[in-house]
Design an enzyme around this catalytic site. Sequence first.
Site, PDB file in Angstrom:
ATOM      1  N   HIS A   1       0.811  -1.524  -0.353  1.00 34.18           N
ATOM      2  CA  HIS A   1      -0.197   0.180   0.297  1.00 34.18           C
ATOM      3  C   HIS A   1       1.350   1.085  -0.205  1.00 34.18           C
ATOM      4  CE1 HIS A   1      -0.233  -1.106   4.659  1.00 34.18           C
ATOM      5  NE2 HIS A   1       0.730   0.358   4.290  1.00 34.18           N
TER       6      HIS A   1
ATOM      7  N   HIS B   1      -1.309   5.077   9.163  1.00 37.10           N
ATOM      8  CA  HIS B   1       0.228   5.757   9.347  1.00 37.10           C
ATOM      9  C   HIS B   1       0.318   6.929  10.172  1.00 37.10           C
ATOM     10  CE1 HIS B   1      -0.057   3.117   6.196  1.00 37.10           C
ATOM     11  NE2 HIS B   1       1.016   2.464   6.122  1.00 37.10           N
TER      12      HIS B   1
ATOM     13  N   HIS C   1      10.839  -2.872   3.450  1.00 33.09           N
ATOM     14  CA  HIS C   1      11.069  -1.403   3.243  1.00 33.09           C
ATOM     15  C   HIS C   1      11.662  -0.997   4.575  1.00 33.09           C
ATOM     16  CE1 HIS C   1       6.469  -1.303   4.275  1.00 33.09           C
ATOM     17  NE2 HIS C   1       6.858   0.299   4.225  1.00 33.09           N
TER      18      HIS C   1
ATOM     19  N   GLU D   1       4.966  -4.968   8.297  1.00 30.03           N
ATOM     20  CA  GLU D   1       3.614  -4.651   7.858  1.00 30.03           C
ATOM     21  C   GLU D   1       3.286  -5.659   7.351  1.00 30.03           C
ATOM     22  OE1 GLU D   1       3.340  -0.286   7.240  1.00 30.03           O
ATOM     23  OE2 GLU D   1       3.953  -1.483   5.518  1.00 30.03           O
TER      24      GLU D   1
END
Lengths: 280, 116
Positions: free
Chosen positions: A12, A59, A193, A240
């Site tokens: 996402h 976030h 990431h 995540e």
Amino acid sequence: MAELIGGLGTSHVPSIAMALDKGLRDSEEWKPFFDGYAPARQWMAEKRPDIAVVIFNDHGNSFFLDRLPTLALGVADRYRPADEGWGPRPVPVFEGAEDFSWHLADCMVEGHFDPLLCRDLDVDHGMQVPMELVFGRPEAWPVKVVPILVNTIQYPIPTPQRMWALGELLRRAIDSYPGNDRVVVLGTGGLSHQLQGARAGFINPEADREWIARIGSDPTRYRAMSREDYIEEFGSEGAELIMWLVMRGCMDAEVNTLHQHYFAPASMTGAGMVLLENAA
Amino acid sequence: MTSEDRIPDTPLLDRRRANMGYALNKMAMGLSSPEGRAAFLADEEAYLDRFELSDAQRAAVRARDWREMVRLGGNLFFILKISAVDPTPIREIGAAQAGMDLPEFLKTRLGKVTNG
């Protein structure tokens, strides 16, 4: 009863949203990424789900650190796109599958998951981007949504094992929901990431490709890994990926991986998707 | 980042960092609204006065020192909102944290040989 028609795992990454907003869909840098989603988009158009359960993390947009739920469930009839600092993006308001949400709330609490119930909630790119990747940018979304938000920002975050168990519970909720709704489950986030610290910019395409290849057919290892294992292998924000386990835990043990796609780096992130159907 | 981090060079937002960075992250969260952004742009010092930042945090914000902000408890998802009022590409923020210039960061971390 309602029917689980499939599970999608997808990134996402916010830069995907920025690329769409800037009209870069067909640019040299981005075209291969977006093209890889065409089969999943086609599948959604053909299968026409009624409800999309979307598991994602906020976030720092809808929740702040003053009160941060480990697990939250949207029970509203609509969700607006959040202002993440640049103003709300021009995506349609999401219509909530309110009845299913309340059914799921009952199932969760009775199954000893106790979410924060949200009836007034803006949703950020964690939900927007997966929806855009598989439904495009319609006038109105063709499905109603059920947002499940998982804290993956402030530690302690929930364990991968807990995420799998949540997926199993979600399946029971779908199977026990009266009516004929067709439900698709979107587990989102990742892939590898890391945005923070001296290890920023860490990506692990080899591990990402392995994940994409095996999350459907052989998720045993991923189900057993610790949170620290996820951070080491996929980076601090790559953790995540535990939210894909909700989707995978919701599916049958035996699944067919219909489509898969991987692209790196999207901005600073390994990005991609898998689309699963139950084998039987 | 410090020996207290369980995974090297990986500043997780745990109790210690969340406490240390609370005011800094709250300041950044204020930029989620048009009013907060307008106030920051109109008079950054006055905007920062609203929050109980340490001198070091305040200096890091003024200098747009992303590495220092994270060291002082800032979490990227919050402090990124500063880049919404003072545009800075995410990859430059990443490079700054890695202690590299952008081309080196793109090449050694992300495997890219251009500035794309």
